[in-house]
Design an enzyme around this catalytic site. Structure first.
Site, PDB file in Angstrom:
ATOM      1  N   GLU A  79     -26.531  -8.617 -14.878  1.00  0.00           N
ATOM      2  CA  GLU A  79     -27.182  -7.258 -15.304  1.00  0.00           C
ATOM      3  C   GLU A  79     -28.387  -7.100 -14.365  1.00  0.00           C
ATOM      4  OE1 GLU A  79     -28.364  -6.287 -19.285  1.00  0.00           O
ATOM      5  OE2 GLU A  79     -26.379  -7.336 -19.966  1.00  0.00           O
ATOM      6  N   TYR A  84     -34.303  -7.382 -14.696  1.00  0.00           N
ATOM      7  CA  TYR A  84     -34.311  -6.083 -14.561  1.00  0.00           C
ATOM      8  C   TYR A  84     -35.955  -5.919 -13.695  1.00  0.00           C
ATOM      9  CZ  TYR A  84     -30.804  -4.764 -17.428  1.00  0.00           C
ATOM     10  OH  TYR A  84     -29.605  -4.590 -17.872  1.00  0.00           O
ATOM     11  N   GLU A 129     -27.836 -12.973 -23.409  1.00  0.00           N
ATOM     12  CA  GLU A 129     -29.272 -12.941 -23.615  1.00  0.00           C
ATOM     13  C   GLU A 129     -29.629 -14.028 -24.804  1.00  0.00           C
ATOM     14  OE1 GLU A 129     -31.394  -9.286 -22.876  1.00  0.00           O
ATOM     15  OE2 GLU A 129     -30.708  -9.317 -20.852  1.00  0.00           O
ATOM     16  N   ASP A 159     -28.893  -3.717 -27.951  1.00  0.00           N
ATOM     17  CA  ASP A 159     -29.202  -2.346 -27.260  1.00  0.00           C
ATOM     18  C   ASP A 159     -27.903  -1.584 -27.306  1.00  0.00           C
ATOM     19  OD1 ASP A 159     -30.885  -0.429 -25.953  1.00  0.00           O
ATOM     20  OD2 ASP A 159     -30.019  -1.110 -23.996  1.00  0.00           O
TER      21      ASP A 159
HETATM   22  C1  GCB Z   1     -30.395  -6.040 -21.490  1.00  0.00           C
HETATM   23  C2  GCB Z   1     -29.198  -6.244 -22.517  1.00  0.00           C
HETATM   24  C3  GCB Z   1     -28.433  -4.951 -22.410  1.00  0.00           C
HETATM   25  C4  GCB Z   1     -29.291  -3.946 -22.463  1.00  0.00           C
HETATM   26  C5  GCB Z   1     -30.189  -3.832 -21.089  1.00  0.00           C
HETATM   27  C6  GCB Z   1     -31.166  -2.695 -21.035  1.00  0.00           C
HETATM   28  O1  GCB Z   1     -30.821  -7.227 -20.850  1.00  0.00           O
HETATM   29  O2  GCB Z   1     -28.036  -7.113 -21.970  1.00  0.00           O
HETATM   30  O3  GCB Z   1     -27.740  -4.991 -23.748  1.00  0.00           O
HETATM   31  O4  GCB Z   1     -28.609  -2.725 -22.825  1.00  0.00           O
HETATM   32  O5  GCB Z   1     -30.882  -5.023 -21.041  1.00  0.00           O
HETATM   33  O6  GCB Z   1     -30.798  -1.627 -20.684  1.00  0.00           O
HETATM   34  O7  GCB Z   1     -32.215  -2.688 -21.678  1.00  0.00           O
END
Ligand code: GCB
Length: 631
Positions: free
Chosen positions: A536, A500, A447, A198
């Protein structure tokens, strides 16, 4: 037919055509009484390899000035060529591009018997370099420096030419991985690059290009590790490798001096391990330790290790290495700096800014470190690749702890070839950053598909490999796989996980966050009996979008989601195995085109222009409160 002509894929060609020898060490070029450093940054000639992707090789553009091959553009170095210009064709270009420039090599360099090295801080993704038509360097894996002694290829007292071919193609065996896809368009078939990660696949000469000189026998590499005694003696264990050969009967001597941060000589005791003094122990009474930001009133204290290599018949070589004295330890619940538990208040970040792309920019780096300190953070992860050495210098000097990551992102389809490149990226990263006090952990992946077949043996090999290079820093990774199926955690010293909740999982439902997070973090610890931190979490937020009651993408929602995480972190901290929180992301950044991205990823607490969203103020209150509470 040459090898490059037979290759189906350009990046494979570049990486297999020639393996050029380079020196063992990769010390950052620093001026001294024996070394001159010349920057080759500036405007270079630039040309896309079109319409035939291999035209530059077929017509041997490295044999003449690029300007004589056809129309050229001017391209700034350092910068990402696919961000600077407005032409969509350049932004979306896949495959080779060519750069060249000329430079003057003074006759005095030859008269003084200098060696001249050519060094690139990073060319993404693969590069071949010619000096005056001679192929001198090949390098694959962007984000990492490479260099070579080019003395024999130079014309002294005259203009010389450097030509660079750069390939941005990513395949299943590159680090990071990508793939090519053929599509049909209104004007015929076309190949496009696809990748799962991403962030935008910026390409070009991203960091400074240097020429630097050394004497014939020179300091090629230095290794330091540090320690301290209870009565305040700082210890620097050093080992110096030299390059070049001694004439018969010629003797070598290495002497060490230490300067404090005001460039005043320290009184030191040196105990050498060998007759030449190439390795030994330096002791400094009442040493000042390197501490992270806000863990001490004088964070980031750096000494200078002045190394002088003398030989009987050659000029002395002098190299000054910045050194911070500190220890790192970890238990199954804690991470300690100088024997004191440290809690990471940090970020995931990117090397990204508009117009420059990944081009190294001192003004931007200065602003970023100012913001990191303004917000009260003490750490970040170099997601998802090694950052510029100049940026790492800031981390050393400001006391910012770095989780240093190699470019392995979303790793999948584990193969021996990929493993070789993955471990090479770590070997080059560790060689480059091994002496930095700011580097507290090696992150071996972000990841990876760590629930898939072969992930276990693959990551066992990666982790074992890193341990053979550095046993003093812990290994971590940012895991996204579910806890039950993950096969990577067992090979790490410290567990990092990305999750997330309230965003990709049940968007809009911040009420799920606290219990889920507490539960998962605790389970990671219970499963592996290792310290855990969150690498994250976050929410995309369009700056200026205010919605009440909160709604996804609004500033209110990002703040609310963060608050729920903070509640969970506070509970986890009281359980004594949780060592840190890193929000995704420091600032908004560019990504590939996607319907889920509005001009890129918007999870920054700062905008791309480095202005605060509401979340930045919210995070600032927390990070300062944590710092005051803990220290
Ligand atoms: C993740 C990734 C990261 C992305 C992020 C997102 O898990 O490690 O590279 O930018 O999510 O914002 O989706």
């Amino acid at each position: 037919m040459s090898a490059i002509m037979r290759c189906a894929s350009l990046v494979v060609c570049i990486s297999t055509l020639v393996t050029c020898a380079s020196t063992a060490g990769i010390l950052y070029p620093r001026e001294s009484e024996s070394r001159e450093v010349r920057s080759l940054d500036g405007m270079w000639n630039f040309r896309l390899s079109l319409p035939d992707p291999l035209v530059g090789f077929k017509e041997r553009w490295y044999m003449k000035d690029l300007i004589k091959t056809g129309p050229v553009m001017q391209m700034p170095v350092p910068s990402s060529y696919n961000d600077v210009l407005v032409d969509k064709k350049i932004r979306d270009h896949i495959g080779l591009v060519w750069y060249d420039r000329s430079f003057f090599a003074p006759e005095s360099w030859r008269q003084q018997g200098y060696r001249v090295f050519l060094r690139f801080g990073s060319v993404h993704y693969a590069a071949q370099v010619w000096v005056n038509t001679h192929l001198v360097l090949s390098h694959e894996i962007g984000h990492l420096p490479f260099q070579r002694d080019i003395t024999a290829n130079l014309k002294f007292g005259r203009l010389n030419r450097i030509t660079v071919a750069v390939d941005n193609v990513l395949l299943g065996t590159t680090v990071p991985q990508g793939s090519l896809q053929n599509i049909s368009t209104n004007t015929g078939p076309k190949t496009i690059q696809t990748y799962t990660f991403d962030f935008f696949n910026y390409a070009g000469i991203h960091r400074s290009v240097f020429l630097y000189t050394t004497p014939v026998v020179y300091i090629d590499d230095v290794d330091v590790t540090t320690n301290f005694t209870e009565d305040g003696v700082g210890i620097i264990n050093y080992s110096v490798q030299y390059g070049g050969s001694l004439s018969s009967g010629e003797k070598l001597n290495c002497s060490i001096t230490v300067l404090n941060n005001e460039n005043v000589r320290e009184k030191i005791t040196v105990i050498t391990n060998d007759e030449e003094g190439l390795s030994g122990i330096v002791k400094i009474e009442n040493a000042k330790l390197w501490w992270p930001y806000l863990m001490h009133e004088e964070p980031g204290y750096m000494y200078t290790l002045e190394i002088r290599l003398s030989t009987t018949w050659n000029v002395d070589d002098v190299y000054r290495l910045p050194v911070g004295i500190r220890t790192i330890k970890w238990t199954n619940t804690a991470f300690l700096i100088n024997d004191k538990p440290a809690y990471l208040r940090g970020f995931g970040r990117h090397e990204d800014s508009d117009i420059r792309g990944k081009g190294m920019d001192y003004a931007l780096v200065t602003r970023d470190y100012d913001l990191i300190k303004w917000i009260g953070a003490n750490s970040y992860r170099t997601s998802h690749y090694p950052y510029a050495e100049e940026i790492m210098d800031f981390a050393d000097r400001h006391g910012i702890m770095i989780v240093d990551e190699c470019p392995s992102v979303d790793t999948d389809n584990f193969s021996d070839k990929l493993l070789k490149k993955h471990t090479t990226s770590l070997a080059e990263l560790i060689k480059r950053d091994k002496n930095r006090p700011s580097v507290i952990m090696w992150s071996i992946a972000n990841e990876p598909r760590s629930d898939r077949k072969d992930a276990d043996s693959y990551f066992k090999s990666v982790a074992n490999f890193v341990k053979t290079l550095d046993g003093l820093r812990p290994i971590t990774a940012a895991i996204a796989t579910q806890l039950d199926t993950d096969q990577l955690g067992q090979h790490l010293d410290i567990i990092g996980f990305n999750r997330y909740n309230g965003w990709y999982t049940l968007p809009g439902h911040t009420e799920i966050i606290k219990s889920r997070l507490e539960d998962e973090a605790t389970k990671w610890h219970t499963k592996h009996n290792k310290p855990v931190f969150m690498t994250e979490y976050g929410a995309d937020t369009y700056e200026g979008l205010h919605l009440n009651p909160s709604f996804v993408w609004s500033e209110e929602y990002q703040v609310e989601l963060m608050s729920e995480h903070f509640k969970a972190f506070d509970v986890l901290r009281s359980k004594n195995f949780f060592i840190g929180e890193m929000i995704w992301n420091f600032a908004d950044f560019k990504t590939g085109q996607s319907v889920t991205r509005v001009g890129g990823n918007k999870k920054g607490v700062f905008t791309r222009q480095r202005e605060p969203k509401s979340s930045a103020h919210h995070l600032r209150r927390r990070y300062w409160a944590l710092a005051n509470h803990l220290d």
